[in-house]
Design a protein around this motif. Sequence first.
Motif, PDB file in Angstrom:
ATOM      1  N   ARG A   1      -8.690  -0.469  -7.140  1.00  0.00           N
ATOM      2  CA  ARG A   1      -8.476  -1.885  -7.370  1.00  0.00           C
ATOM      3  C   ARG A   1      -8.417  -2.610  -6.028  1.00  0.00           C
ATOM      4  O   ARG A   1      -7.490  -2.379  -5.245  1.00  0.00           O
ATOM      5  CB  ARG A   1      -7.153  -2.143  -8.110  1.00  0.00           C
ATOM      6  CG  ARG A   1      -6.962  -1.341  -9.391  1.00  0.00           C
ATOM      7  CD  ARG A   1      -7.868  -1.833 -10.507  1.00  0.00           C
ATOM      8  NE  ARG A   1      -7.537  -1.211 -11.786  1.00  0.00           N
ATOM      9  CZ  ARG A   1      -8.002  -0.045 -12.194  1.00  0.00           C
ATOM     10  NH1 ARG A   1      -8.799   0.673 -11.408  1.00  0.00           N
ATOM     11  NH2 ARG A   1      -7.669   0.442 -13.379  1.00  0.00           N
ATOM     12  N   ASP A   2      -9.397  -3.483  -5.764  1.00  0.00           N
ATOM     13  CA  ASP A   2      -9.223  -4.336  -4.595  1.00  0.00           C
ATOM     14  C   ASP A   2      -8.278  -5.466  -4.982  1.00  0.00           C
ATOM     15  O   ASP A   2      -7.774  -5.523  -6.116  1.00  0.00           O
ATOM     16  CB  ASP A   2     -10.568  -4.839  -4.065  1.00  0.00           C
ATOM     17  CG  ASP A   2     -11.322  -5.726  -5.042  1.00  0.00           C
ATOM     18  OD1 ASP A   2     -10.684  -6.299  -5.953  1.00  0.00           O
ATOM     19  OD2 ASP A   2     -12.551  -5.840  -4.897  1.00  0.00           O
ATOM     20  N   ARG A   3      -8.038  -6.398  -4.088  1.00  0.00           N
ATOM     21  CA  ARG A   3      -6.982  -7.379  -4.328  1.00  0.00           C
ATOM     22  C   ARG A   3      -7.301  -8.352  -5.470  1.00  0.00           C
ATOM     23  O   ARG A   3      -6.399  -9.025  -5.981  1.00  0.00           O
ATOM     24  CB  ARG A   3      -6.659  -8.152  -3.041  1.00  0.00           C
ATOM     25  CG  ARG A   3      -7.758  -9.057  -2.544  1.00  0.00           C
ATOM     26  CD  ARG A   3      -7.360  -9.694  -1.222  1.00  0.00           C
ATOM     27  NE  ARG A   3      -6.199 -10.556  -1.366  1.00  0.00           N
ATOM     28  CZ  ARG A   3      -5.417 -10.944  -0.359  1.00  0.00           C
ATOM     29  NH1 ARG A   3      -5.664 -10.498   0.873  1.00  0.00           N
ATOM     30  NH2 ARG A   3      -4.410 -11.752  -0.559  1.00  0.00           N
TER      31      ARG A   3
ATOM     32  N   SER B   1      -4.279  -0.003  -0.282  1.00  0.00           N
ATOM     33  CA  SER B   1      -4.732  -0.738  -1.457  1.00  0.00           C
ATOM     34  C   SER B   1      -4.197  -0.048  -2.704  1.00  0.00           C
ATOM     35  O   SER B   1      -3.445   0.933  -2.611  1.00  0.00           O
ATOM     36  CB  SER B   1      -6.269  -0.800  -1.505  1.00  0.00           C
ATOM     37  OG  SER B   1      -6.721  -1.621  -2.563  1.00  0.00           O
ATOM     38  N   ARG B   2      -4.561  -0.581  -3.874  1.00  0.00           N
ATOM     39  CA  ARG B   2      -4.307   0.112  -5.131  1.00  0.00           C
ATOM     40  C   ARG B   2      -5.542   0.958  -5.436  1.00  0.00           C
ATOM     41  O   ARG B   2      -6.674   0.518  -5.232  1.00  0.00           O
ATOM     42  CB  ARG B   2      -4.087  -0.885  -6.261  1.00  0.00           C
ATOM     43  CG  ARG B   2      -2.779  -1.643  -6.181  1.00  0.00           C
ATOM     44  CD  ARG B   2      -1.618  -0.807  -6.683  1.00  0.00           C
ATOM     45  NE  ARG B   2      -0.399  -1.607  -6.793  1.00  0.00           N
ATOM     46  CZ  ARG B   2       0.756  -1.151  -7.256  1.00  0.00           C
ATOM     47  NH1 ARG B   2       0.850   0.121  -7.653  1.00  0.00           N
ATOM     48  NH2 ARG B   2       1.816  -1.921  -7.316  1.00  0.00           N
TER      49      ARG B   2
ATOM     50  N   GLN C   1      -1.482   1.771 -11.143  1.00  0.00           N
ATOM     51  CA  GLN C   1      -2.272   2.593 -10.223  1.00  0.00           C
ATOM     52  C   GLN C   1      -1.459   2.945  -8.976  1.00  0.00           C
ATOM     53  O   GLN C   1      -0.677   2.137  -8.485  1.00  0.00           O
ATOM     54  CB  GLN C   1      -3.542   1.856  -9.798  1.00  0.00           C
ATOM     55  CG  GLN C   1      -4.448   1.463 -10.943  1.00  0.00           C
ATOM     56  CD  GLN C   1      -4.834   2.662 -11.793  1.00  0.00           C
ATOM     57  OE1 GLN C   1      -5.289   3.683 -11.276  1.00  0.00           O
ATOM     58  NE2 GLN C   1      -4.631   2.547 -13.096  1.00  0.00           N
TER      59      GLN C   1
ATOM     60  N   VAL D   1      -8.662  -7.535  -8.480  1.00  0.00           N
ATOM     61  CA  VAL D   1      -8.687  -6.900  -9.803  1.00  0.00           C
ATOM     62  C   VAL D   1      -7.277  -6.839 -10.390  1.00  0.00           C
ATOM     63  O   VAL D   1      -6.350  -6.312  -9.766  1.00  0.00           O
ATOM     64  CB  VAL D   1      -9.279  -5.481  -9.726  1.00  0.00           C
ATOM     65  CG1 VAL D   1      -9.237  -4.812 -11.098  1.00  0.00           C
ATOM     66  CG2 VAL D   1     -10.714  -5.545  -9.212  1.00  0.00           C
ATOM     67  N   ASP D   2      -7.134  -7.359 -11.619  1.00  0.00           N
ATOM     68  CA  ASP D   2      -5.840  -7.362 -12.303  1.00  0.00           C
ATOM     69  C   ASP D   2      -5.641  -6.146 -13.209  1.00  0.00           C
ATOM     70  O   ASP D   2      -4.522  -5.649 -13.333  1.00  0.00           O
ATOM     71  CB  ASP D   2      -5.700  -8.617 -13.174  1.00  0.00           C
ATOM     72  CG  ASP D   2      -5.606  -9.892 -12.358  1.00  0.00           C
ATOM     73  OD1 ASP D   2      -5.144  -9.821 -11.207  1.00  0.00           O
ATOM     74  OD2 ASP D   2      -6.001 -10.957 -12.873  1.00  0.00           O
TER      75      ASP D   2
ATOM     76  N   GLU E   1       2.747  -8.038  -5.195  1.00  0.00           N
ATOM     77  CA  GLU E   1       2.345  -6.630  -5.356  1.00  0.00           C
ATOM     78  C   GLU E   1       3.610  -5.799  -5.463  1.00  0.00           C
ATOM     79  O   GLU E   1       4.384  -5.680  -4.500  1.00  0.00           O
ATOM     80  CB  GLU E   1       1.520  -6.177  -4.158  1.00  0.00           C
ATOM     81  CG  GLU E   1       0.839  -4.844  -4.331  1.00  0.00           C
ATOM     82  CD  GLU E   1      -0.469  -4.977  -5.092  1.00  0.00           C
ATOM     83  OE1 GLU E   1      -0.529  -4.471  -6.219  1.00  0.00           O
ATOM     84  OE2 GLU E   1      -1.415  -5.588  -4.555  1.00  0.00           O
TER      85      GLU E   1
ATOM     86  N   ASP F   1      -4.715  -3.151 -15.186  1.00  0.00           N
ATOM     87  CA  ASP F   1      -3.913  -1.942 -14.932  1.00  0.00           C
ATOM     88  C   ASP F   1      -3.482  -1.786 -13.483  1.00  0.00           C
ATOM     89  O   ASP F   1      -3.199  -0.676 -13.017  1.00  0.00           O
ATOM     90  CB  ASP F   1      -4.686  -0.676 -15.349  1.00  0.00           C
ATOM     91  CG  ASP F   1      -4.707  -0.489 -16.845  1.00  0.00           C
ATOM     92  OD1 ASP F   1      -3.788  -0.996 -17.510  1.00  0.00           O
ATOM     93  OD2 ASP F   1      -5.651   0.152 -17.333  1.00  0.00           O
ATOM     94  N   ARG F   2      -3.422  -2.850 -12.781  1.00  0.00           N
ATOM     95  CA  ARG F   2      -3.146  -2.776 -11.347  1.00  0.00           C
ATOM     96  C   ARG F   2      -1.809  -2.093 -11.050  1.00  0.00           C
ATOM     97  O   ARG F   2      -1.709  -1.196 -10.210  1.00  0.00           O
ATOM     98  CB  ARG F   2      -3.163  -4.179 -10.742  1.00  0.00           C
ATOM     99  CG  ARG F   2      -3.018  -4.192  -9.239  1.00  0.00           C
ATOM    100  CD  ARG F   2      -3.111  -5.591  -8.646  1.00  0.00           C
ATOM    101  NE  ARG F   2      -3.173  -5.521  -7.196  1.00  0.00           N
ATOM    102  CZ  ARG F   2      -4.291  -5.358  -6.501  1.00  0.00           C
ATOM    103  NH1 ARG F   2      -5.440  -5.259  -7.122  1.00  0.00           N
ATOM    104  NH2 ARG F   2      -4.255  -5.286  -5.181  1.00  0.00           N
TER     105      ARG F   2
END
Length: 457
Positions: A120-122, A116-117, A131, A124-125, A363, A127-128
Amino acid sequence: MNATVTDQLPVLVIGAGPAGLAAAAHLVERGLEPLVLEAGPVAGAAVREWSHVRLFSTWGEITDQAAEKLLAPTGWVKPDAKTYPTGGDWAEKYLQPLADVLGDKVRFGATVTGVSRSGRDRIVDADRETQPFVVHVAHADGREERLFARAVIDASGTWSTPSPAGASGLPALGEKAAADRVTYRVPDLKDPVVRSRFAGKRTAVIGSGASAFNALTSLADLARAEDGEGTKAVWILRRGISGSTFGGGTADQLPARGALGLAAKAAVDEGHADAVTGFRTEAIERDGDQLVLVAEDGRRLETVDEVIVLTGFRPDLSFLDELRLGLDERLQAPVELAPLIDPNQHSCGTVYPHGVKELSHPEEDVYLVGMKSYGRAPTFLALTGYEQVRSVVASIAGDHESAERVELVLPETGVCGGSGLFDQPDTDNQSDGGGCCAPAPALIQLGTNTQAPSCGS
């Protein structure tokens, strides 16, 4: 962590197979730090599971240039470029030495369970893209670990996720309960234990591709042998038999593939295998020590002792679920790549070399490469995978001009050279073209070798 710190993190590579180790070699060449995580205990763990199989491609077509440069100072000598290795040769003479020279940049017994980030889960925008990736790892000794990476290259392949017998794409009813009598691999009938499992038995083979042809020819060869009396195959096809069922035969541009289809046809013609057409498996039922296959239309076949399911492979996307991937709804391959590899329109010889453009996702900095990039498409070339990772690594390094440039030129029919039913070639008679464009190696007794996947990881 900020973007500057993220840039100092390693590029995480999943899988120490051909594509994964090549990616690591390119990263080293670019001055970037790779970290390769391999679930198995050794390099090329999946390749070793078909170590007895001879490849369709020659040594000249299955090694990566950056990897060769990395190996050269160790005294490594590339095997004769015109010869055809087995999977075991490939693993022992190339993949393992490459992993050895990479040293602690490769970790074994490390299974990636999630990517994942960070924070940040999928959904969340914010600052994605700045990260780092966070990667959860389960180690063979039971430890769990969390790692961070600037980019992720997934070269884990599809070998671990074979498709089921059920025609709907789901396991047939009773398929899991019959696991002791069901296999999803072409059996190595040179192994005495495996041979005894199938000798004198009635075996259902489900599938219509090259792997099914291999199983049919292997079982037919066993039936012809002294210890194979009573051996019988039942070939289960979801469609009917047509002129193209057994491939191009002597007209096939890939001689080994043509010979394989002819050998499968001979198995049927000689009565070693009975073909059952239009049979879409719904259930596998127990009948004492035997199994009964039941179709969606209610048909029930005579009992069999064993079932070999060879209906293809599919990518394991479960640990990538928190990432934003752009995948084709049918093939589960990157959307830009999918039209180029659609098996209804293409074979390995008609897919042109491609790179970061076709492999990118919504992504940023995550890539599926190697066999996994092809999703459910059945054919793949090692050289194509090496071009993929060269382009992807160039992009990660910021060399976008190189990333977008195609540096691989394949013969018109692709590089898919002999294997399967052919023994080691007579190198004195091989042309420089290699692959499918070279003269075929000498034909040996049908059924004694099996066909390798073009490339696995």
